[in-house]
Enzyme design. Structure first.
Site, PDB file in Angstrom:
ATOM      1  N   LYS A 197      -8.642 -10.067   0.104  1.00 12.95           N
ATOM      2  CA  LYS A 197      -9.639  -9.450  -0.783  1.00 12.95           C
ATOM      3  C   LYS A 197      -9.203  -9.504  -2.243  1.00 12.95           C
ATOM      4  O   LYS A 197      -8.003  -9.648  -2.526  1.00 12.95           O
ATOM      5  CB  LYS A 197      -9.877  -8.010  -0.353  1.00 12.95           C
ATOM      6  CG  LYS A 197      -8.656  -7.112  -0.476  1.00 12.95           C
ATOM      7  CD  LYS A 197      -8.997  -5.641  -0.309  1.00 12.95           C
ATOM      8  CE  LYS A 197      -7.809  -4.771  -0.619  1.00 12.95           C
ATOM      9  NZ  LYS A 197      -8.075  -3.360  -0.734  1.00 12.95           N
ATOM     10  N   LYS A 206       1.342  -1.715   2.644  1.00 18.62           N
ATOM     11  CA  LYS A 206       2.205  -1.285   1.534  1.00 18.62           C
ATOM     12  C   LYS A 206       3.675  -1.438   1.896  1.00 18.62           C
ATOM     13  O   LYS A 206       4.492  -1.735   1.033  1.00 18.62           O
ATOM     14  CB  LYS A 206       1.924   0.185   1.154  1.00 18.62           C
ATOM     15  CG  LYS A 206       0.554   0.398   0.579  1.00 18.62           C
ATOM     16  CD  LYS A 206       0.405  -0.242  -0.783  1.00 18.62           C
ATOM     17  CE  LYS A 206      -1.013  -0.090  -1.280  1.00 18.62           C
ATOM     18  NZ  LYS A 206      -1.324  -0.841  -2.481  1.00 18.62           N
ATOM     19  N   LYS A 259      -5.931  -5.879  -7.322  1.00 14.69           N
ATOM     20  CA  LYS A 259      -4.993  -5.924  -8.451  1.00 14.69           C
ATOM     21  C   LYS A 259      -3.603  -6.297  -7.969  1.00 14.69           C
ATOM     22  O   LYS A 259      -2.862  -6.978  -8.657  1.00 14.69           O
ATOM     23  CB  LYS A 259      -4.951  -4.551  -9.136  1.00 14.69           C
ATOM     24  CG  LYS A 259      -6.082  -4.357 -10.106  1.00 14.69           C
ATOM     25  CD  LYS A 259      -6.337  -2.893 -10.414  1.00 14.69           C
ATOM     26  CE  LYS A 259      -7.429  -2.321  -9.555  1.00 14.69           C
ATOM     27  NZ  LYS A 259      -7.933  -1.026  -9.900  1.00 14.69           N
TER      28      LYS A 259
END
Ligand code: AMP
Length: 332
Positions: free
Chosen positions: A195, A112, A198
């Site tokens: 992976k 992140k 979104k």
């Protein structure tokens, strides 16, 4: 006594094949064998600052999609995380014994920092303690999640054990990631790397609600290369990802057929992608039709959410009462 199971999904949009095969498919099977709590992790989703209007719509998507996938609210407890304030209370207690160093080492936090460097908030850092609270509040022992969550489960055990040691109790059991398959699942995206997620963009995800036209378009645009030049050569990541997706949605003999063609350098990516798209459509269609039907039934959705909140709070209040007493909050 049945073992307790907890898992949730953040409402940041519609559910994709990664959410389904990493988590929801197991929810559906587990609900008959275990005492299950499946929630919509709206508190977790606040780390990305959704607007109030978007948040409610996303919560509805996940609720509808849980039901459309076959989670039965009569068998299992489906609830919205923010309807159970005891989770936030336990999160606070666990944060008191979660250390900066260990939180900063979490792989998802490091990701992140890279992907949303303009919004590295304390909620992101303490994501693992909120997840631990989600699990420990119901004293769960099994957590159906994808491979990406394995490290968080390890942290949940650390925080639970630390609380137990500190207050000389066995309040919290250890919980482990669970998948009916031997290994935890990682569903790849269509963008050639990593992976399905979104945050990698809509083009990398096949959503459960995608129409056949959308699926055909997304798969046709999936990243490939110029094709194999030597027999039996190893597949580069982008190609391996497409084969992994085929393994998930297609019959074994279809997969073996295309694998054979690849190994003989005779694979035409156009044919391969067409087959992959059609098999995804076959898989998606019954779920998509149910999504369309259930999303119209507002009174049913309201009833499911209300019933779930009551059941989840009953369990959560018991744990919080015990935790409060252990910590030393006692009434006079
Ligand atoms: P999230 O969207 O991060 O809230 O993830 C919800 C659940 O879906 C978690 O159990 C994840 O492990 C699972 N999940 C999300 N993406 C994938 C993926 N690409 N492959 C496998 N599982 C996934």
């Amino acid at each position: 006594m049945k073992e307790t199971v907890v898992s949730g999904i953040r409402p940041t949009g519609k559910l994709h094949l990664g959410n389904y095969f990493g988590a929801v498919k197991n929810f559906v099977k587990m609900q008959y064998d275990y005492n299950c709590y499946f929630f919509i992790a709206d508190l977790h989703s606040l780390t990305t600052h959704p607007t109030p209007g978007d948040l409610h719509g996303y919560v509805k998507h996940v609720l509808v999609e849980y039901l459309a996938c076959g989670i039965n609210p009569e068998e299992t407890t489906i609830y919205i995380q923010s309807d159970v304030p005891e989770v936030a209370e336990l999160y606070l207690y666990l944060n008191m014994n979660a250390y900066m160093g260990e939180l900063e080492r979490s792989a998802s936090f490091k990701d992140k920092i890279r992907s949303q460097s303009d919004n590295v908030n304390a909620g992101l850092l303490t994501y693992p303690t909120l997840m631990a609270a989600d699990i420990l509040i119901h004293k769960a022992t099994k957590v159906p999640v994808g491979k990406d969550q394995e490290q968080h489960l390890e942290m949940t055990r650390t925080f639970g054990n630390r609380f137990n040691r500190m207050y000389k109790t066995d309040l919290f059991p250890e919980s482990y990631a669970f998948n009916y398959q031997e290994n935890l699942v990682k569903v790849p995206g269509l963008d050639g790397k990593g992976k399905m997620s979104k945050s990698s963009g809509d083009g990398s995800c096949i959503y459960l609600s995608d129409s056949p036209e959308v699926i055909r378009k997304k798969v046709s645009r999936a990243v490939t290369d110029a094709g194999p030049t030597e027999e039996n050569q190893p597949k580069p990541e982008a190609i391996q990802n497409l084969f992994d997706l085929m393994k998930i949605v297609s019959p074994a003999d279809t997969m073996a057929h295309f694998d054979g063609l690849y190994n003989k350098c005779e694979l035409r990516y156009g044919d391969f992608k067409k087959q992959l798209a059609e098999d995804m459509i076959l898989f998606n269609t019954p779920i998509r039709e149910k999504i369309e039907e259930i999303s119209k039934d507002t009174s049913y959705l309201r009833q499911v959410a209300k019933h779930g909140a009551l059941k989840a709070r009953e369990s959560a209040q018991k744990t919080i009462k015990e935790a409060r007493e252990l910590i030393g909050f006692k009434s006079f």
